[in-house]
Design a protein around this motif. Structure first.
Motif: not given
Length: 199
Positions: A175, A178-179, A181-183, A185-186, A189
């Motif tokens: 997605d 999302k912000p 930084e979250e993208v 990190q995802n 991962k």
């Protein structure tokens, strides 16, 4: 052994932003930005062309032969990474919106097997998010309708699925609404780069 990660998604899903963040990480990561290499190839044939020009004119400017040349160059780079190690991230979207509808310039089966990405990551976002981003930074892109944006995302996801099914690569849909930084990190991962960047 080197790792090949294919990053795709409709325009304005944030691929360029993500790859810029990735290149700043302390790891042996190379990014192959397909549109940048395509602009270079087209420029050699027609005279100076920018990525912005290609977004604005697309099929009126880019030929299948241009795409095939970049495909060959990409496969050569991937072969080198597999041999020498490191990670290659391919930033590409084979689905483009045109005046007549949509155009898809996919890899052939043989090219896909030569490329053989380990992981395929497809970014997606809702039409309103994409529309807002295009309005804020057109970069040569026309503003499609909400239904066209939704169709573009769907078609791009379908191509990612076809590629993954053909070669057995891991496939993830992230997605991108999302912000940033979250993208990031995802992405780290699911692409298994998070661990390698923690040392």
């Amino acid at each position: 052994m080197g790792r090949i990660i294919y990053l795709t998604g409709a325009p304005a899903t944030g691929k360029s932003t993500l790859t810029e963040l990735l290149t700043s990480l302390p790891a042996q990561i190379r990014v192959f930005t397909y549109s940048k290499e395509l602009a270079r190839v087209v420029s050699e044939r027609t005279g100076p062309v920018t990525q912005q020009d290609m977004r604005a004119k697309s099929a009126a400017l880019i030929t299948r032969q241009d795409v095939e040349q970049v495909d060959r160059e990409l496969i050569a780079v991937a072969a080198m990474i597999k041999k020498d190690g490191g990670t290659l991230i391919i930033d590409s979207h084979p689905v483009t919106i045109e005046t007549f509808g949509f155009r898809v310039t996919p890899f052939s089966k043989a090219q896909l097997h030569d490329l053989a990405p380990n992981v395929i990551v497809c970014l997606y976002a809702d039409p309103r998010t994409l529309s807002d981003r295009i309005k804020a930074n057109p970069a040569g892109r026309p503003l499609p309708s909400a239904s066209e944006l939704d169709r573009h995302v769907t078609l791009q996801c379908e191509i990612a699925s076809i590629y993954a099914f053909e070669i057995g690569a891991e496939l993830f849909f992230l997605d991108a609404g999302k912000p940033g930084e979250e993208v990031l990190q995802n992405f780290l991962k699911v692409s298994k780069l998070l661990h390698s960047n923690s040392h």
